[in-house]
Write a protein that holds these residues in place. Sequence first.
Motif, PDB file in Angstrom:
ATOM      1  N   ALA A 367       0.923  -1.482  -0.261  1.00  0.00           N
ATOM      2  CA  ALA A 367       0.895  -0.212  -0.071  1.00  0.00           C
ATOM      3  C   ALA A 367       0.881   1.293   0.289  1.00  0.00           C
ATOM      4  N   PHE A 368       1.988   0.973   0.772  1.00  0.00           N
ATOM      5  CA  PHE A 368       2.708   2.238   0.527  1.00  0.00           C
ATOM      6  C   PHE A 368       4.209   2.285  -1.004  1.00  0.00           C
ATOM      7  N   PRO A 400      -3.299  -3.019   5.440  1.00  0.00           N
ATOM      8  CA  PRO A 400      -2.795  -2.070   5.655  1.00  0.00           C
ATOM      9  C   PRO A 400      -4.066  -1.052   6.672  1.00  0.00           C
ATOM     10  N   MET A 401      -3.713   0.164   7.453  1.00  0.00           N
ATOM     11  CA  MET A 401      -4.573   0.480   7.570  1.00  0.00           C
ATOM     12  C   MET A 401      -3.693   2.239   7.359  1.00  0.00           C
ATOM     13  N   VAL A 402      -4.658   2.621   6.179  1.00  0.00           N
ATOM     14  CA  VAL A 402      -3.575   3.563   5.506  1.00  0.00           C
ATOM     15  C   VAL A 402      -4.671   4.895   5.950  1.00  0.00           C
ATOM     16  N   SER A 403      -5.655   4.393   6.061  1.00  0.00           N
ATOM     17  CA  SER A 403      -6.577   6.614   6.444  1.00  0.00           C
ATOM     18  C   SER A 403      -6.466   6.111   8.159  1.00  0.00           C
ATOM     19  N   TYR A 442      10.372  -1.983   3.998  1.00  0.00           N
ATOM     20  CA  TYR A 442       9.540  -1.399   5.385  1.00  0.00           C
ATOM     21  C   TYR A 442      10.115  -0.468   6.018  1.00  0.00           C
ATOM     22  N   ASP A 443      11.406  -0.757   6.150  1.00  0.00           N
ATOM     23  CA  ASP A 443      12.345  -0.349   6.953  1.00  0.00           C
ATOM     24  C   ASP A 443      12.836   0.968   6.667  1.00  0.00           C
ATOM     25  N   ASP A 444      12.799   1.165   5.729  1.00  0.00           N
ATOM     26  CA  ASP A 444      12.703   2.226   4.831  1.00  0.00           C
ATOM     27  C   ASP A 444      11.333   3.340   5.661  1.00  0.00           C
ATOM     28  N   LEU A 445      10.282   3.240   5.225  1.00  0.00           N
ATOM     29  CA  LEU A 445       9.012   3.630   5.930  1.00  0.00           C
ATOM     30  C   LEU A 445       8.596   3.520   6.859  1.00  0.00           C
TER      31      LEU A 445
END
Length: 499
Positions: A367-368, A400-403, A442-445
């Motif tokens: 999602a990201f 994912p919890m986008v919002s 994922y680590d970067d995010l």
Amino acid sequence: MGIRSVLSKPLAKWVVERQREWMFRPAETQQRWFKRLVDGGRDTVFGRDHHLADVHTVEEFRQAVPVRDYEDLKPYIERILAGDSDVLWKGKPLYFAKTSGTTSGTKYIPITRDSIPNHIDSARDALLNYINETGNSAFLDKKLIFLSGSPELDKKAGINVGRLSGIANHHVPAYLRTNQLPSYETNIIEDWETKLERIIDETINQPMSLISGIPPWVQMYFDRIQERTGKLIKDVFPDFSVFVYGGVNFDPYRAKLYESIGKRVDSIETYPASEGFIAFQDTQTEEGLLMLLDSGIFFEFIAAEDYFTENPRRLTIDEVELNKNYAVIINNNAGLWGYSIGDTVKFVSRDPYRLLVTGRIKHFISAFGEHVIGEEVERALQYAMQRHPETEVVEFTVAPMVSPGEGLPYHEWLVEFSTPPNDLAAFARDVDNRLTELNVYYDDLITGAILQPLKLTTLPRGAFQRYMKSQGKLGGQNKVPRLANDRKIAEGLLATSLV
């Protein structure tokens, strides 16, 4: 020892010796199947449409036959359902294996007279490899249970249609039928909970020695037996020595399952799919499942990171690398051509070729842009469980919890514990920390403050069962996806948990 266990040992030795003839000649074996399949498909509707008569090399084949999914194959399936012959493979299929599709509704996967041995002989050979290595054949003289879908078959265009496990049930060798449970009458019960109670009625006083099924459904079987008897499974079934499973990673269920049993038993992992029996565990001492390269299938592989590019490179078995994720593409004597089965695998040995099933090519969270895959979430969970050994997991999924209502987006882990960790927050941190080690994106995010660390939502006991029941998918060979890019499963689980 009984006659079955005695005779199984020379048969097992013979099967393993024949197996060695192709195990160590993988490229040659696959090239032989490539030629046989192209020759066999030339005079079919598909063969004429794709000019297989002009195909002589693998490269020519790839130019002629694109990678496809069920939607691409569906027009040919519909011609077979309309009564046509010689469409994908010579003649008509013996069966259609009915399975669920995400966009296609029900999928009908052909199984032909030529391809049925791949399904049946491979299941047999998994047991014979175990017997040859361990010398344990006594389980064949006791009762065997296969927790599976209904063997009752429908007909479409004169072709038998059913679940793969139900079709396979019709091909259990006659010498094993007398000690196979449950009975046909019980096995055809559609309602899983009713069926489970009847299975227990039939098995609870029997000398069960082998139990086969998908781990979460076997765990449910064990739980109900313990509720009835108050005993460990080893005390109910003292002869139980072999557990056969497939379909999901066993590791998250292992601790709870062995606790229910009360002892360790040997296990045999298999990798059957409606499209073909891909691999089985051929040894108790080495990692991975032996890929079945001499069983009617010509395999191709696409690196997972290239799969969604415009022209991904297709590899043969001798071109794959170790410890890299690949999507599996099969061409077989059921008439599947360039067919992506949707699974990803990773090879852990090339001598012989052994693999691990790592997930689904379309089951990931991105999602990201993180592209977290099934293998990574399972390894992260397993790491946390090792650090919190009191923990026992029934089932889990990630969305994912986008919002969110406040704060940064995050991954929500929905977990049903049979025994929760003593420190839930520390457990969640351990899962998240391991996931950042396994997935650099994922680590970067996380470090870039695009995502906040995962949030772990505990679900009440029975939540996954209630959700699967609400979807009409309780029991049999059905599985909850580990990962999704939307919240459909997550919201369904949360809704049924409130009921």
